[in-house]
Design a protein around this motif. Structure first.
Motif, short mmCIF file in Angstrom:
data_model
loop_
_atom_site.label_atom_id
_atom_site.label_comp_id
_atom_site.label_asym_id
_atom_site.label_seq_id
_atom_site.Cartn_x
_atom_site.Cartn_y
_atom_site.Cartn_z
N MET A 133 -6.86 7.86 2.76
CA MET A 133 -7.53 7.20 1.64
C MET A 133 -8.12 5.86 2.08
O MET A 133 -9.24 5.52 1.70
N LEU A 134 -7.37 5.12 2.89
CA LEU A 134 -7.89 3.85 3.38
C LEU A 134 -9.12 4.04 4.24
O LEU A 134 -10.09 3.28 4.13
N LEU A 143 0.83 -1.20 0.00
CA LEU A 143 0.00 0.00 0.00
C LEU A 143 0.87 1.25 0.00
O LEU A 143 0.58 2.22 -0.72
N VAL A 154 -0.85 4.80 -1.13
CA VAL A 154 -2.14 4.76 -0.44
C VAL A 154 -1.92 5.22 0.99
O VAL A 154 -1.19 4.60 1.75
#
Length: 66
Positions: free
Chosen positions: A39-40, A30, A35
């Motif tokens: 965003m997660l 990730l 990421v």
């Protein structure tokens, strides 16, 4: 004893999702793809948007802000 949780269950869910996102953000795959934890957290929130319960709404509104 835990009556205050009934009105804040959505807030606890939002905090849990944020914690999970913070734990998953350093995963090498990730991180290599850019990421972030933010965003997660948004992706997890969108994934669970369909399973909201009416009792969660006051806490979710509190987490959402004004």
């Amino acid at each position: 004893m835990f009556a205050w949780i009934a009105g804040r269950a959505g807030l606890l869910i939002a905090l849990l999702l944020g914690g999970v996102a913070l734990c998953l953000a350093p995963v090498p795959w990730l991180a290599a793809h850019g990421v972030s934890a933010l965003m997660l957290a948004m992706l997890l929130g969108m994934a669970l948007a369909g399973v909201r319960r009416p009792g969660w709404q006051p806490g979710l509104n509190l987490a959402k802000g004004p």
